[in-house]
Write an enzyme that holds these catalytic residues in place. Structure first.
Site, PDB file in Angstrom:
ATOM      1  N   SER A 138       0.869  -1.184   0.000  1.00 25.24           N
ATOM      2  CA  SER A 138       0.000   0.000   0.000  1.00 25.24           C
ATOM      3  C   SER A 138       0.899   1.225   0.000  1.00 25.24           C
ATOM      4  CB  SER A 138      -0.873   0.019   1.251  1.00 25.24           C
ATOM      5  OG  SER A 138      -1.486   1.286   1.401  1.00 25.24           O
ATOM      6  N   TYR A 152      -1.188  -1.907  10.110  1.00 32.44           N
ATOM      7  CA  TYR A 152      -1.403  -2.036   8.664  1.00 32.44           C
ATOM      8  C   TYR A 152      -0.203  -1.472   7.897  1.00 32.44           C
ATOM      9  CZ  TYR A 152      -3.628  -1.517   4.073  1.00 32.44           C
ATOM     10  OH  TYR A 152      -3.927  -1.604   2.729  1.00 32.44           O
TER      11      TYR A 152
END
Ligand SMILES: NC(=O)c1ccc[n+]([C@@H]2O[C@H](COP(=O)([O-])OP(=O)(O)OC[C@H]3O[C@@H](n4cnc5c(N)ncnc54)[C@H](O)[C@@H]3O)[C@@H](O)[C@H]2O)c1
Length: 247
Positions: A138, A152
Site C-alpha cells: 500500500s 497495517y
C-alpha cells in the site's frame, strides 16, 4: 498479454483478487483463488479453468493444501498473487496504545500469509524452471499520518522488503517478485465510501488524476508484472495511485 497454459494461485478473493483472477482466466490461465469468505458470485470462466478454496491463509495446513492441490490438479504453478489483507480502522491505531493482539492479527494476515504462500509456491515454480509473484502492499507503507493505522502500514512496509528478499534469493531460479502499492481503491475494503458520493468526491479531489482507483487499475498493473513482458523486472515496486504520493 497471454497466459495460456499457465497456472496462478491468487490469495485473497476480495475486490482486487477477484478482478485479477477473472482477468487471468480470460487471458488463458488456470487459477486457484483462496479466501476466508464463501466463493464470490463474480468468479467466471470455462469449466476446469478455476477452483475456489475457502480457508484461512494464515493457517499453514490450509496453504500447503492449496498449493499442493493446485499443482496436482493443474500440473504446476507459475504465478502467485498475494492480495489478502485487513485494514481495521477502528482497532488498528497507534502502536503506542493499540491492542497488541490486534497488532499480531494484522501482521499474521498481511505478512505471514504472504510468507506461507511464497514458501510453498517457490518449490513448485522451481520445478517449472521459473515463475512470477506480485504482492499487494500500500502507499501507506511510504508515509506516516497523524491518524495512524500502524500495524497495517508497517506490515505493508514489510511486504515490500520481503518481496525484495525473495527476488534476490530466487533470481537464479528465474522467479521474479514485485510489489504493487495501491492508492485509494473502491473495493469491499473501503466499504465506508460505498453509497457516499460526497466522501468519494473529497478523496478523488486529493488525487492528481482526479478519481478514485478501481480494482481494474490494480489488475492491469498486476497482469503486466506477472507477464513475460515484465521479464526483466524484479525486486521492484509499482505505485498505482493516480499520482497521490508524487505530489
Ligand atoms: N482498497 C484499497 O483502497 C487498498 C489500498 C491500498 C492497498 N490495498 C491492499 O490491496 C489488497 C487487496 O485489497 P482489496 O481492496 O481487494 O481488499 P478486500 O477487503 O476487498 O479483499 C481482501 C480479502 O482478504 C481476505 N482475507 C482477510 N484475511 C484473510 C485470511 N486470514 N485468509 C484468507 N483471506 C483473508 C478477505 O476476506 C478479503 O476478501 C490488500 O492487501 C489491501 O491491503 C487496498
Amino acid at each position: 498479454m497471454r497466459f495460456n497454459d499457465r497456472v496462478a494461485v491468487v490469495a485473497g478473493g476480495g475486490g482486487m483478487g477477484l478482478n485479477i483472477s477473472n482477468d487471468l482466466i480470460s487471458a488463458g490461465a488456470r487459477v486457484s483463488l483462496a479466501d476466508l469468505k464463501p466463493e464470490p458470485d463474480g468468479l467466471r470462466g470455462e469449466a476446469g479453468s478455476f477452483r475456489y478454496y475457502r480457508g484461512d491463509l494464515t493457517d499453514e495446513t490450509f496453504v500447503r493444501a492449496l498449493i499442493n492441490k493446485t499443482a496436482g490438479e493443474f500440473g504446476g504453478i507459475d504465478y502467485l498473487v498475494n492480495t489478502a489483507g485487513v485494514l481495521w480502522f477502528d482497532r488498528d491505531t497507534s502502536f503506542s496504545n493499540m491492542d497488541l493482539g490486534v497488532w499480531d492479527q494484522v501482521f499474521n494476515i498481511n505478512l505471514k500469509s504472504f510468507v506461507l504462500t511464497s514458501r510453498y509456491a517457490i518449490p513448485q515454480m522451481q520445478k517449472r524452471g521459473g515463475g512470477a509473484m506480485v504482492h499487494f502492499a500500500s502507499i501507506d507503507a511510504l508515509r506516516a499520518e497523524r491518524k495512524p493505522q500502524d500495524a497495517y502500514a508497517t506490515s505493508k512496509a514489510a511486504v515490500i522488503r520481503l518481496s525484495k528478499s525473495i527476488a534476490i534469493q530466487f533470481a537464479a531460479d528465474h522467479i521474479r517478485s514485485n510489489t504493487i502499492l495501491p492508492g485509494p481503491v473502491l473495493s469491499p475494503m473501503q466499504d465506508r465510501w460505498r453509497d457516499k458520493p460526497d466522501l468519494q468526491a473529497a478523496v478523488a479531489e486529493a488525487i492528481p488524476l482526479g478519481r478514485l482507483g478501481t480494482t481494474q487499475d490494480q489488475a492491469n498493473a498486476c497482469l503486466f508484472l506477472l507477464s513475460d513482458e515484465a521479464s526483466f523486472i524484479t525486486g521492484s515496486e509499482l505505485i498505482v495511485d493516480g499520482g497521490l504520493t508524487a505530489q
